[in-house]
Design a protein around this motif. Structure first.
Motif, PDB file in Angstrom:
ATOM      1  N   CYS A 106      47.658  32.194  24.734  1.00  0.00           N
ATOM      2  CA  CYS A 106      47.634  33.325  23.802  1.00  0.00           C
ATOM      3  C   CYS A 106      48.931  34.104  23.994  1.00  0.00           C
ATOM      4  N   MET A 107      49.758  34.121  22.962  1.00  0.00           N
ATOM      5  CA  MET A 107      51.104  34.694  23.050  1.00  0.00           C
ATOM      6  C   MET A 107      51.107  36.185  22.675  1.00  0.00           C
ATOM      7  N   PRO A 108      52.112  36.935  23.125  1.00  0.00           N
ATOM      8  CA  PRO A 108      52.204  38.356  22.761  1.00  0.00           C
ATOM      9  C   PRO A 108      52.208  38.591  21.245  1.00  0.00           C
ATOM     10  N   TYR A 109      52.775  37.641  20.471  1.00  0.00           N
ATOM     11  CA  TYR A 109      52.766  37.855  19.012  1.00  0.00           C
ATOM     12  C   TYR A 109      51.369  37.679  18.432  1.00  0.00           C
ATOM     13  N   ASN A 110      50.510  36.933  19.112  1.00  0.00           N
ATOM     14  CA  ASN A 110      49.124  36.826  18.659  1.00  0.00           C
ATOM     15  C   ASN A 110      48.433  38.192  18.798  1.00  0.00           C
ATOM     16  N   LYS A 111      48.691  38.814  19.929  1.00  0.00           N
ATOM     17  CA  LYS A 111      48.129  40.133  20.199  1.00  0.00           C
ATOM     18  C   LYS A 111      48.682  41.152  19.191  1.00  0.00           C
ATOM     19  N   LEU A 112      49.988  41.073  18.967  1.00  0.00           N
ATOM     20  CA  LEU A 112      50.640  41.992  18.028  1.00  0.00           C
ATOM     21  C   LEU A 112      50.018  41.862  16.638  1.00  0.00           C
ATOM     22  N   LEU A 113      49.824  40.621  16.182  1.00  0.00           N
ATOM     23  CA  LEU A 113      49.266  40.414  14.844  1.00  0.00           C
ATOM     24  C   LEU A 113      47.820  40.897  14.748  1.00  0.00           C
ATOM     25  N   ASP A 114      47.102  40.776  15.841  1.00  0.00           N
ATOM     26  CA  ASP A 114      45.721  41.262  15.892  1.00  0.00           C
ATOM     27  C   ASP A 114      45.718  42.776  15.678  1.00  0.00           C
ATOM     28  N   ILE A 115      46.625  43.457  16.361  1.00  0.00           N
ATOM     29  CA  ILE A 115      46.722  44.916  16.264  1.00  0.00           C
ATOM     30  C   ILE A 115      47.192  45.333  14.865  1.00  0.00           C
ATOM     31  N   LEU A 116      48.226  44.655  14.359  1.00  0.00           N
ATOM     32  CA  LEU A 116      48.756  45.004  13.025  1.00  0.00           C
ATOM     33  C   LEU A 116      47.685  44.855  11.953  1.00  0.00           C
ATOM     34  N   GLU A 117      46.877  43.801  12.081  1.00  0.00           N
ATOM     35  CA  GLU A 117      45.849  43.572  11.067  1.00  0.00           C
ATOM     36  C   GLU A 117      44.720  44.602  11.168  1.00  0.00           C
ATOM     37  N   GLU A 118      44.314  44.937  12.383  1.00  0.00           N
ATOM     38  CA  GLU A 118      43.256  45.954  12.542  1.00  0.00           C
ATOM     39  C   GLU A 118      43.740  47.294  11.988  1.00  0.00           C
ATOM     40  N   GLU A 119      45.034  47.583  12.215  1.00  0.00           N
ATOM     41  CA  GLU A 119      45.580  48.843  11.703  1.00  0.00           C
ATOM     42  C   GLU A 119      45.662  48.830  10.183  1.00  0.00           C
ATOM     43  N   ARG A 120      46.022  47.690   9.635  1.00  0.00           N
ATOM     44  CA  ARG A 120      46.079  47.576   8.172  1.00  0.00           C
ATOM     45  C   ARG A 120      44.693  47.776   7.568  1.00  0.00           C
ATOM     46  N   LEU A 121      43.685  47.221   8.239  1.00  0.00           N
ATOM     47  CA  LEU A 121      42.322  47.308   7.717  1.00  0.00           C
ATOM     48  C   LEU A 121      41.746  48.717   7.836  1.00  0.00           C
ATOM     49  N   ALA A 122      42.298  49.498   8.767  1.00  0.00           N
ATOM     50  CA  ALA A 122      41.850  50.883   9.011  1.00  0.00           C
ATOM     51  C   ALA A 122      40.327  50.970   9.080  1.00  0.00           C
ATOM     52  N   ASP A 123      39.700  51.694   8.158  1.00  0.00           N
ATOM     53  CA  ASP A 123      38.245  51.877   8.290  1.00  0.00           C
ATOM     54  C   ASP A 123      37.435  50.650   7.873  1.00  0.00           C
ATOM     55  N   LYS A 124      38.124  49.597   7.430  1.00  0.00           N
ATOM     56  CA  LYS A 124      37.398  48.359   7.115  1.00  0.00           C
ATOM     57  C   LYS A 124      37.506  47.363   8.259  1.00  0.00           C
ATOM     58  N   LYS A 125      37.985  47.842   9.417  1.00  0.00           N
ATOM     59  CA  LYS A 125      38.283  46.927  10.521  1.00  0.00           C
ATOM     60  C   LYS A 125      37.044  46.179  11.025  1.00  0.00           C
ATOM     61  N   ARG A 130      41.461  43.290  19.886  1.00  0.00           N
ATOM     62  CA  ARG A 130      42.931  43.398  19.801  1.00  0.00           C
ATOM     63  C   ARG A 130      43.631  42.626  20.912  1.00  0.00           C
ATOM     64  N   ARG A 131      43.043  41.534  21.316  1.00  0.00           N
ATOM     65  CA  ARG A 131      43.660  40.754  22.379  1.00  0.00           C
ATOM     66  C   ARG A 131      44.240  39.440  21.852  1.00  0.00           C
ATOM     67  N   GLY A 132      44.306  39.346  20.529  1.00  0.00           N
ATOM     68  CA  GLY A 132      44.987  38.208  19.930  1.00  0.00           C
ATOM     69  C   GLY A 132      44.135  36.954  19.775  1.00  0.00           C
ATOM     70  N   ILE A 133      42.840  37.098  19.958  1.00  0.00           N
ATOM     71  CA  ILE A 133      41.987  35.903  20.005  1.00  0.00           C
ATOM     72  C   ILE A 133      41.896  35.204  18.636  1.00  0.00           C
ATOM     73  N   ALA A 134      41.587  35.955  17.577  1.00  0.00           N
ATOM     74  CA  ALA A 134      41.495  35.306  16.260  1.00  0.00           C
ATOM     75  C   ALA A 134      42.845  34.706  15.851  1.00  0.00           C
ATOM     76  N   PRO A 135      43.968  35.446  15.989  1.00  0.00           N
ATOM     77  CA  PRO A 135      45.263  34.840  15.633  1.00  0.00           C
ATOM     78  C   PRO A 135      45.592  33.583  16.450  1.00  0.00           C
ATOM     79  N   VAL A 136      45.253  33.567  17.727  1.00  0.00           N
ATOM     80  CA  VAL A 136      45.638  32.390  18.518  1.00  0.00           C
ATOM     81  C   VAL A 136      44.758  31.184  18.173  1.00  0.00           C
ATOM     82  N   TYR A 137      43.480  31.424  17.891  1.00  0.00           N
ATOM     83  CA  TYR A 137      42.653  30.291  17.440  1.00  0.00           C
ATOM     84  C   TYR A 137      43.123  29.794  16.068  1.00  0.00           C
ATOM     85  N   SER A 138      43.584  30.715  15.205  1.00  0.00           N
ATOM     86  CA  SER A 138      44.123  30.278  13.909  1.00  0.00           C
ATOM     87  C   SER A 138      45.335  29.384  14.136  1.00  0.00           C
TER      88      SER A 138
END
Ligand code: GDP
Length: 425
Positions: A106-125, A130-138
């Motif tokens: 699981c790379m730091p960019y996986n974690k970063l993308l997890d955070i960026l997406e949760e922030e984009r989703l805001a109240d729809k999160k 935020r540990r990059g799990i979904a991005p790294v499995y993708s």
């Protein structure tokens, strides 16, 4: 002997503690899925330990621990976790820890993308950890990820692969989210900083486990997260990104050809759930606060307060079936001592109709709980070491639950300490 220990509910059932308890009978403990998105808490004579990545057997001398190919490993987190254990006197060597060369990093960019997406989703999160799990499995399924075996790659080859993957990642990081781009050189140096010290633990764990099995070793497969978080059978999309059910254990562990002898399901005497998603049996107000406090229901990995509810019959019976549990361990029975009358969610109401089945999708979102109350014992049971020592109401509760989910309860846990449990006759 091949046994899987899996969660029946939404996770945090006390699997870590049961594995710690049962591991003494096993030679090898294997983690077969997930990453550091969950935390096992184990309390023993050496102290209190939170394990996110390492199998629980690491706390026991003489047990070999395997991190299987089904796992996604944040190597920086792993180095930190190993350091915290070593500080407390736990010895970790290539003899007692083996990491699959096929496990995904699981790379730091996986974690970063997890955070960026949760922030984009805001109240729809989704309530990602935020540990990059979904991005790294993708990435794994896109076939654009790093595996532990890449640590042994020639530097030139590794650098080229890193540049290619980072170029692709930046299409999303920079052009998609408008974040500053990821640097391939920094990623490469991260991989060396945290990966190189782990190289001595990396091996062909399929070969190791196959041989161990042929030599009659007892192997325990340890799941992280419960049945209701399984990517296929859980409360999708509020699930984890991996298969955590017992049926997947041989695959994620690296021995897909073997058949399990035994599946032990860990089931909590009440319900708890971290994060978003349908949680039909949820209790609110004073009734819920009381349970949360008594059970110490705050996430081990994140510290977030967990949502709590009474024992959920439709969800737990479904969990038992999905896991194919042979027997159950009922945990945290002592926590229910706070109640004079114990709330139990016996059915769901879906579109005006009562049901005992566990629905999926929109039906699950609409489900309302049907609660009943059973007599409580309202006294401390944490010192009880047999079924007979329990108050009559607690005995009745166990028998009631056993019948409701249709599976034998083998162990009952009445406290977090290693000896605070008993086996049913
Ligand atoms: P896991 O992820 O399934 O291992 O569960 P967690 O570690 O997140 O949560 C289990 C928590 O409950 C830990 O703090 C354990 O020490 C504690 N625990 C486990 N079994 C019992 C029990 O029978 N009674 C009480 N009171 N606490 C327990």
């Amino acid at each position: 002997m091949l046994t899987a220990i899996t969660g029946i509910n939404w996770g945090d059932e006390g699997k870590g503690r049961m594995v710690d308890l049962l591991s003494r009978e096993y030679d090898i403990i294997v983690r077969y899925q997930g990453g550091n998105n969950a935390g096992h808490t184990v309390v023993n004579e050496r102290g209190k330990f939170i394990l996110n990545l390492l199998p629980s057997g690491i706390l026991r001398d003489g047990t070999v621990n395997v991190m299987g190919n089904g796992m996604v490993i944040d190597i920086e987190h792993l180095i930190g976790e190993m350091g915290r254990l070593t500080e407390k006197g736990i010895t970790i060597t290539p003899e007692n820890l083996k990491i699959s060369d096929r496990a995904t990093i699981c790379m730091p960019y996986n974690k970063l993308l997890d955070i960026l997406e949760e922030e984009r989703l805001a109240d729809k999160k989704f309530g990602s950890t935020r540990r990059g799990i979904a991005p790294v499995y993708s990435d794994k399924y896109m076939k654009k990820s790093f595996r532990m075996s890449d640590l042994f790659e020639d530097e030139d080859v590794l650098r080229e692969k890193m540049h290619d993957i980072v170029e692709w990642k930046n299409l999303l990081v920079e052009k998609g989210y408008g974040h500053e781009p990821v640097s391939a050189d920094e990623m490469l140096s991260w991989l060396h900083t945290y990966g190189d010290p782990l190289k001595k633990f990396v091996c062909d764990t399929t070969e190791y486990l196959t041989e161990a099995h042929e030599n009659g070793k007892k192997i325990l497969f340890e799941a992280q997260l419960g049945a209701l978080r399984d990517i296929d059978f859980g409360i999708y999309p509020y699930t984890s990104s991996s298969s955590n059910i017992a049926g997947f254990a041989p695959v994620g562990a690296g021995v897909p050809g073997i058949k399990l002898d035994n599946v032990i399901g860990i089931m909590k005497a009440y319900s708890s759930c971290v994060g978003e998603g349908p949680f039909t049996c949820e209790l609110f107000g004073e009734e819920g606060d009381k349970l949360r406090e008594a059970g110490g229901e705050y996430g081990a990995a994140t510290g977030r307060p967990r949502r709590v509810g009474g024992f959920d019959v439709p969800a737990s019976r479904y969990g038992v079936r999905i896991q194919g549990a042979d027997t159950l361990a009922l945990t945290k029975l002592d926590v229910l001592s706070v109640y004079e009358q114990i709330p139990v969610c016996v059915k769901y109401l879906v579109n005006g109709q009562e049901t005992e089945s566990f629905p999926s999708g929109e039906k699950l979102k609409r489900a309302q709980p049907v609660y009943t109350y059973v007599p409580g014992w309202h006294t401390d049971i944490s010192g009880c070491r047999s079924f007979e020592e329990l108050p009559k109401e607690a005995q009745d509760y166990i028998l009631y639950i056993e019948k409701a989910v249709g599976c034998k309860i083998q162990y009952v846990s009445v406290g977090p300490e290693r000896d605070q449990y008993f086996e049913m006759k």
